[in-house]
Design a protein around this motif. Structure first.
Motif, PDB file in Angstrom:
ATOM      1  N   MET A   1     -12.273 -24.969  43.293  1.00  0.00           N
ATOM      2  CA  MET A   1     -11.057 -25.094  44.017  1.00  0.00           C
ATOM      3  C   MET A   1     -10.162 -25.836  43.307  1.00  0.00           C
ATOM      4  N   TYR A   2      -8.668 -25.515  43.492  1.00  0.00           N
ATOM      5  CA  TYR A   2      -7.802 -25.797  42.654  1.00  0.00           C
ATOM      6  C   TYR A   2      -6.764 -26.649  43.592  1.00  0.00           C
ATOM      7  N   ARG A   3      -6.202 -27.864  43.271  1.00  0.00           N
ATOM      8  CA  ARG A   3      -5.118 -28.275  44.041  1.00  0.00           C
ATOM      9  C   ARG A   3      -4.009 -28.002  43.716  1.00  0.00           C
ATOM     10  N   PRO A   4      -2.934 -27.714  44.454  1.00  0.00           N
ATOM     11  CA  PRO A   4      -1.494 -27.296  44.309  1.00  0.00           C
ATOM     12  C   PRO A   4      -0.904 -28.585  43.999  1.00  0.00           C
ATOM     13  N   PHE A   5       0.210 -28.783  43.279  1.00  0.00           N
ATOM     14  CA  PHE A   5       0.582 -29.863  42.706  1.00  0.00           C
ATOM     15  C   PHE A   5       1.492 -30.583  43.681  1.00  0.00           C
ATOM     16  N   ILE A   6       1.197 -31.842  43.899  1.00  0.00           N
ATOM     17  CA  ILE A   6       1.871 -32.731  44.898  1.00  0.00           C
ATOM     18  C   ILE A   6       2.572 -33.823  44.173  1.00  0.00           C
ATOM     19  N   PRO A 105      -6.407 -17.800  40.364  1.00  0.00           N
ATOM     20  CA  PRO A 105      -7.423 -18.955  41.026  1.00  0.00           C
ATOM     21  C   PRO A 105      -7.425 -18.766  42.481  1.00  0.00           C
ATOM     22  N   ALA A 106      -8.715 -19.467  42.974  1.00  0.00           N
ATOM     23  CA  ALA A 106      -8.609 -19.406  44.354  1.00  0.00           C
ATOM     24  C   ALA A 106      -8.286 -20.634  45.078  1.00  0.00           C
ATOM     25  N   ASP A 107      -7.693 -20.630  46.241  1.00  0.00           N
ATOM     26  CA  ASP A 107      -7.270 -21.728  46.981  1.00  0.00           C
ATOM     27  C   ASP A 107      -8.509 -22.675  47.447  1.00  0.00           C
ATOM     28  N   GLU A 108      -7.989 -23.799  48.045  1.00  0.00           N
ATOM     29  CA  GLU A 108      -9.180 -24.653  48.621  1.00  0.00           C
ATOM     30  C   GLU A 108     -10.053 -24.175  49.500  1.00  0.00           C
ATOM     31  N   ASP A 109      -9.574 -22.951  50.357  1.00  0.00           N
ATOM     32  CA  ASP A 109     -10.546 -22.197  51.105  1.00  0.00           C
ATOM     33  C   ASP A 109     -11.336 -21.296  50.398  1.00  0.00           C
ATOM     34  N   GLY A 110     -10.928 -20.835  49.021  1.00  0.00           N
ATOM     35  CA  GLY A 110     -11.797 -19.937  48.166  1.00  0.00           C
ATOM     36  C   GLY A 110     -11.001 -18.835  48.461  1.00  0.00           C
ATOM     37  N   LYS A 111      -9.742 -18.510  49.175  1.00  0.00           N
ATOM     38  CA  LYS A 111      -9.084 -17.264  49.238  1.00  0.00           C
ATOM     39  C   LYS A 111      -8.282 -17.267  47.939  1.00  0.00           C
ATOM     40  N   PRO A 112      -8.191 -16.066  47.532  1.00  0.00           N
ATOM     41  CA  PRO A 112      -7.261 -15.658  46.373  1.00  0.00           C
ATOM     42  C   PRO A 112      -5.985 -16.362  46.475  1.00  0.00           C
ATOM     43  N   GLY A 115       0.421 -18.219  45.453  1.00  0.00           N
ATOM     44  CA  GLY A 115       1.693 -18.562  44.641  1.00  0.00           C
ATOM     45  C   GLY A 115       1.892 -19.926  44.896  1.00  0.00           C
ATOM     46  N   GLY A 116       2.645 -20.675  43.761  1.00  0.00           N
ATOM     47  CA  GLY A 116       2.795 -21.985  43.972  1.00  0.00           C
ATOM     48  C   GLY A 116       2.058 -22.802  42.656  1.00  0.00           C
ATOM     49  N   GLY A 117       2.301 -23.921  42.543  1.00  0.00           N
ATOM     50  CA  GLY A 117       2.153 -24.714  41.436  1.00  0.00           C
ATOM     51  C   GLY A 117       0.891 -25.326  41.513  1.00  0.00           C
ATOM     52  N   PHE A 118       0.345 -25.819  40.560  1.00  0.00           N
ATOM     53  CA  PHE A 118      -0.862 -26.643  40.295  1.00  0.00           C
ATOM     54  C   PHE A 118      -0.843 -28.068  39.353  1.00  0.00           C
ATOM     55  N   ASP A 119      -1.632 -29.124  39.627  1.00  0.00           N
ATOM     56  CA  ASP A 119      -1.540 -30.139  38.899  1.00  0.00           C
ATOM     57  C   ASP A 119      -2.384 -30.029  37.834  1.00  0.00           C
ATOM     58  N   VAL A 120      -2.026 -30.961  36.785  1.00  0.00           N
ATOM     59  CA  VAL A 120      -2.570 -30.797  35.611  1.00  0.00           C
ATOM     60  C   VAL A 120      -4.111 -30.673  35.276  1.00  0.00           C
ATOM     61  N   GLU A 121      -4.730 -31.574  36.440  1.00  0.00           N
ATOM     62  CA  GLU A 121      -6.034 -31.420  36.406  1.00  0.00           C
ATOM     63  C   GLU A 121      -6.874 -30.236  36.854  1.00  0.00           C
ATOM     64  N   ILE A 123      -5.146 -26.935  36.313  1.00  0.00           N
ATOM     65  CA  ILE A 123      -4.811 -26.085  35.165  1.00  0.00           C
ATOM     66  C   ILE A 123      -5.916 -26.366  34.024  1.00  0.00           C
ATOM     67  N   ALA A 124      -6.265 -27.587  34.007  1.00  0.00           N
ATOM     68  CA  ALA A 124      -7.178 -27.888  32.940  1.00  0.00           C
ATOM     69  C   ALA A 124      -8.424 -27.247  33.442  1.00  0.00           C
ATOM     70  N   GLU A 125      -8.850 -27.474  34.312  1.00  0.00           N
ATOM     71  CA  GLU A 125     -10.153 -27.002  34.973  1.00  0.00           C
ATOM     72  C   GLU A 125     -10.282 -25.597  35.003  1.00  0.00           C
ATOM     73  N   PHE A 126      -9.320 -24.771  35.628  1.00  0.00           N
ATOM     74  CA  PHE A 126      -9.361 -23.321  35.657  1.00  0.00           C
ATOM     75  C   PHE A 126      -9.159 -22.519  34.237  1.00  0.00           C
ATOM     76  N   THR A 127      -8.458 -23.430  33.072  1.00  0.00           N
ATOM     77  CA  THR A 127      -8.481 -22.859  31.885  1.00  0.00           C
ATOM     78  C   THR A 127      -9.226 -23.375  30.738  1.00  0.00           C
ATOM     79  N   GLY A 128     -10.230 -24.333  31.154  1.00  0.00           N
ATOM     80  CA  GLY A 128     -11.038 -24.871  30.312  1.00  0.00           C
ATOM     81  C   GLY A 128     -10.499 -25.748  29.279  1.00  0.00           C
ATOM     82  N   CYS A 129      -9.319 -26.129  29.465  1.00  0.00           N
ATOM     83  CA  CYS A 129      -8.805 -27.214  28.410  1.00  0.00           C
ATOM     84  C   CYS A 129      -8.710 -28.216  28.780  1.00  0.00           C
ATOM     85  N   ALA A 130      -9.165 -29.399  27.726  1.00  0.00           N
ATOM     86  CA  ALA A 130      -9.256 -30.596  27.804  1.00  0.00           C
ATOM     87  C   ALA A 130      -7.995 -31.183  28.067  1.00  0.00           C
TER      88      ALA A 130
END
Length: 135
Positions: A1-6, A105-112, A115-121, A123-130
């Protein structure tokens, strides 16, 4: 689950070297991630501030400055508020819209994610970038 940027991660990118920021942006691109964007989009600008706190909205219409963001695909039309529909992947309802290796990426409910943005954490998680460490 990925978080939109706040809240923007300006603190992170103001505390690392430009080389570290460049390495992170290139890793995001190398991961197969694509951020569909539009040069006129204020939400796209906010998303890119996650990577470069000095980027202006005017910079988004400057091809030379956007070379620093190899993962960005500009789908903005010639006029503000227009998009080139053939540029966007299926399921995208607007920009910014992210895909990683052609999957959203899936949203917090596991749905595709649609649209919208994500926080850096996230983005790092779904790309595998440190995430770069402070200087």
């Amino acid at each position: 689950m990925y978080r939109p940027f706040i809240a923007l991660s300006l603190a992170l990118f103001s505390q690392i070297t430009s080389a570290q920021a460049d390495t992170f942006r290139q890793c995001v691109a190398d991961s197969g991630a694509v951020m569909y964007s539009a040069w006129w989009c204020k939400f796209c600008h906010k998303q890119l501030l996650e990577f470069s706190p000095t980027l202006t909205r005017g910079d988004m219409h400057d091809a030379e400055k956007m070379k620093a963001f190899p993962f960005v695909k500009d789908c903005g039309g010639e006029n503000p508020l227009t998009l080139t529909p053939s540029c966007l992947p299926s399921g995208a309802r607007g920009v910014p819209f992210w895909t990683v290796r052609n999957n959203a990426p899936a949203d917090e409910d596991g749905k595709p994610y649609s649209g919208g943005g994500f926080d850096v954490e996230s983005i790092a998680e779904f790309t595998g970038c440190a995430i770069p460490k402070n200087r």
